[in-house]
Design an enzyme around this catalytic site. Sequence first.
Site, PDB file in Angstrom:
ATOM      1  N   ARG A  71     -13.016  30.979   4.914  1.00 34.28           N
ATOM      2  CA  ARG A  71     -12.747  30.302   3.647  1.00 34.28           C
ATOM      3  C   ARG A  71     -13.531  31.007   2.548  1.00 34.28           C
ATOM      4  O   ARG A  71     -14.705  31.356   2.734  1.00 34.28           O
ATOM      5  CB  ARG A  71     -13.159  28.823   3.700  1.00 34.28           C
ATOM      6  N   ASN A  80      -2.812  29.434  14.903  1.00 33.29           N
ATOM      7  CA  ASN A  80      -2.772  30.764  14.283  1.00 33.29           C
ATOM      8  C   ASN A  80      -4.039  31.584  14.529  1.00 33.29           C
ATOM      9  O   ASN A  80      -4.325  32.525  13.805  1.00 33.29           O
ATOM     10  CB  ASN A  80      -2.476  30.643  12.780  1.00 33.29           C
ATOM     11  N   HIS A 120      -3.744  34.787   0.857  1.00 36.25           N
ATOM     12  CA  HIS A 120      -4.013  34.038   2.092  1.00 36.25           C
ATOM     13  C   HIS A 120      -2.774  34.065   3.001  1.00 36.25           C
ATOM     14  O   HIS A 120      -1.867  33.255   2.836  1.00 36.25           O
ATOM     15  CB  HIS A 120      -4.375  32.598   1.703  1.00 36.25           C
ATOM     16  N   GLN A 147      -7.233  28.658  -4.692  1.00 43.33           N
ATOM     17  CA  GLN A 147      -5.946  29.242  -4.313  1.00 43.33           C
ATOM     18  C   GLN A 147      -4.812  28.512  -4.997  1.00 43.33           C
ATOM     19  O   GLN A 147      -4.807  27.274  -4.955  1.00 43.33           O
ATOM     20  CB  GLN A 147      -5.791  29.196  -2.787  1.00 43.33           C
TER      21      GLN A 147
HETATM   22  P1  NAI Z   1     -13.169  26.644  15.841  1.00 48.19           P
HETATM   23  O1  NAI Z   1     -13.434  25.218  15.581  1.00 48.19           O
HETATM   24  O2  NAI Z   1     -12.527  27.036  17.125  1.00 48.19           O
HETATM   25  O3  NAI Z   1     -14.516  27.501  15.705  1.00 48.19           O
HETATM   26  C1  NAI Z   1     -15.378  27.367  14.624  1.00 48.19           C
HETATM   27  C2  NAI Z   1     -16.772  27.743  15.110  1.00 48.19           C
HETATM   28  O4  NAI Z   1     -17.634  27.813  13.954  1.00 48.19           O
HETATM   29  C3  NAI Z   1     -17.373  26.710  16.055  1.00 48.19           C
HETATM   30  O5  NAI Z   1     -17.818  27.354  17.243  1.00 48.19           O
HETATM   31  C4  NAI Z   1     -18.526  26.119  15.271  1.00 48.19           C
HETATM   32  O6  NAI Z   1     -19.611  25.735  16.077  1.00 48.19           O
HETATM   33  C5  NAI Z   1     -18.887  27.276  14.360  1.00 48.19           C
HETATM   34  N1  NAI Z   1     -19.652  26.868  13.195  1.00 48.19           N
HETATM   35  C6  NAI Z   1     -19.443  25.807  12.377  1.00 48.19           C
HETATM   36  N2  NAI Z   1     -20.388  25.759  11.432  1.00 48.19           N
HETATM   37  C7  NAI Z   1     -21.212  26.816  11.643  1.00 48.19           C
HETATM   38  C8  NAI Z   1     -22.372  27.286  10.987  1.00 48.19           C
HETATM   39  N3  NAI Z   1     -22.914  26.640   9.941  1.00 48.19           N
HETATM   40  N4  NAI Z   1     -22.940  28.406  11.463  1.00 48.19           N
HETATM   41  C9  NAI Z   1     -22.446  29.040  12.545  1.00 48.19           C
HETATM   42  N5  NAI Z   1     -21.354  28.630  13.211  1.00 48.19           N
HETATM   43  C10 NAI Z   1     -20.747  27.523  12.761  1.00 48.19           C
HETATM   44  O7  NAI Z   1     -12.282  27.135  14.604  1.00 48.19           O
HETATM   45  P2  NAI Z   1     -11.306  28.389  14.544  1.00 48.19           P
HETATM   46  O8  NAI Z   1      -9.969  28.031  15.069  1.00 48.19           O
HETATM   47  O9  NAI Z   1     -12.008  29.572  15.114  1.00 48.19           O
HETATM   48  O10 NAI Z   1     -11.156  28.534  12.956  1.00 48.19           O
HETATM   49  C11 NAI Z   1     -12.292  28.763  12.139  1.00 48.19           C
HETATM   50  C12 NAI Z   1     -11.893  28.694  10.679  1.00 48.19           C
HETATM   51  O11 NAI Z   1     -11.079  29.812  10.332  1.00 48.19           O
HETATM   52  C13 NAI Z   1     -11.032  27.489  10.279  1.00 48.19           C
HETATM   53  O12 NAI Z   1     -11.775  26.318  10.123  1.00 48.19           O
HETATM   54  C14 NAI Z   1     -10.423  27.966   9.003  1.00 48.19           C
HETATM   55  O13 NAI Z   1     -11.277  27.692   7.907  1.00 48.19           O
HETATM   56  C15 NAI Z   1     -10.318  29.483   9.196  1.00 48.19           C
HETATM   57  N6  NAI Z   1      -8.914  29.892   9.392  1.00 48.19           N
HETATM   58  C16 NAI Z   1      -8.350  30.771   8.489  1.00 48.19           C
HETATM   59  C17 NAI Z   1      -7.021  31.123   8.600  1.00 48.19           C
HETATM   60  C18 NAI Z   1      -6.404  32.113   7.658  1.00 48.19           C
HETATM   61  O14 NAI Z   1      -5.168  32.187   7.580  1.00 48.19           O
HETATM   62  N7  NAI Z   1      -7.176  32.886   6.924  1.00 48.19           N
HETATM   63  C19 NAI Z   1      -6.152  30.544   9.640  1.00 48.19           C
HETATM   64  C20 NAI Z   1      -6.877  29.743  10.622  1.00 48.19           C
HETATM   65  C21 NAI Z   1      -8.193  29.394  10.455  1.00 48.19           C
END
Ligand code: NAI
Length: 399
Positions: free
Chosen positions: A284, A145, A337, A313
């Site tokens: 989040r 997503n 959400h 939530q």
């Molecule tokens: P991803 O794993 O592709 O990218 C996450 C990035 O955040 C990585 O590059 C990582 O190095 C970076 N990161 C982690 N900790 C960090 C920090 N302390 N400071 C800076 N960068 C940091 O994940 P993706 O697919 O981009 O998703 C990210 C998040 O988005 C998910 O874990 C989820 O919590 C949220 N999400 C929300 C949705 C919604 O419906 N609102 C749906 C899908 C994801």
Amino acid sequence: MLRSAIRPLAAVSRKPASSMFSTTPKRDMKILAILYDGGKAAEQEPRLLGTTENKLGLSEWLKSQGHEYIVSSDKEGPNSVFQKELKDAEVLITTPFHPGYLTKDLMDKAKNLKLCVTAGVGSDHIDLNAAVDNKVQVLEVTGSNVTSVAEHVVMSILLLVRNFVPAHEMIERGDWQVSEVARNAFDLEGKVVGTIGAGRIGYRVLQRLVPFGVKELLYYDYNPLPEHAAKEVGARRVEDLKDFVSQCDVVTVNTPLHEGTRGLINADLLKHFKKGAWLVNTARGAICDKDAVAQAVKSGHLNGYAGDVWNVQPAPKDHIWRTMKNPLGGGNGMVPHYSGTTLDAQARYANGVRSILENYFAGKPQDPANIIVGIGKYESKAYGQREDKQKTSHGFSKS
Ligand code: NAI
């Protein structure tokens, strides 16, 4: 994208080594899914797959495979279906949209649990450190997503910067006073936009912002983007978070929730934001301090806050983020959400859950990109810097 070879995951974990790579498909498994109730909408719209009514479209198939499939939204307290059925379930399916919070305590009691599958992206509702210790694997449908969320982020940035919500509310009220909304409406062109986290979603946001003619695109991430990817969107990395936020007109948060990001945006960091900046968080809710954000919006230090994720939530009716406003009566772009659960996204994550289960039943290797916690260790590099425990690639992927 670099990927390390990973051992087959299916049918392993708390069983003795002799049964680990059995090629006989597993049957008679108890699979528990905690999803949200879709009500009338789910009866009318079968594509609402992530609901208790439509059960991710897995019921008939799982039955035909000889498994027991229990689906419920009842997730709080010791008498909930979640806590009762978890005790002897082998597979737990959860969704970030109605999170079944799998604490260490619950995991310790779930002696038969071997696999947690997140129907979507973001597995912070599971105690991942406990999963490592208990050798419970945690997989999600990576990428399912990310475009849905990136589109929502761009929309939210625009609706804040252009002061859309108060303008629309004025029209619904029957009023017409252009100056009242134009006094706080700007163009995105010429602004500095930065993402905290430049993984799948963060990078897609950067890509989508290129045509808007922003002044600069910045990112903050301990995993630097591959050089060609940064170049393609013209993004500059800023390594200090305070320095980063002080340069941005718009900040968007796109990191997982983990120990290193919980409460990351708090009163102290907010002081370093530009006065009148906008903040969008679809990652989040708990990454932002609820009260510090509300206070910053109220004072006008933040001109607005938008997103779809909440620290609890469903969000309580009196949650301050539902109603907070800036001094000009706008600056609130909050919704439930749903950014990652469009009908398009639901089809993708329902298919993804099925293919994870197919691999598990058949003892086949999983797609490494889907593995957050493998057997006894983090496989993802996105849930904090854990040098000793992790080994796989940067979250960046165009796929
Ligand atoms: P991803 O794993 O592709 O990218 C996450 C990035 O955040 C990585 O590059 C990582 O190095 C970076 N990161 C982690 N900790 C960090 C920090 N302390 N400071 C800076 N960068 C940091 O994940 P993706 O697919 O981009 O998703 C990210 C998040 O988005 C998910 O874990 C989820 O919590 C949220 N999400 C929300 C949705 C919604 O419906 N609102 C749906 C899908 C994801």
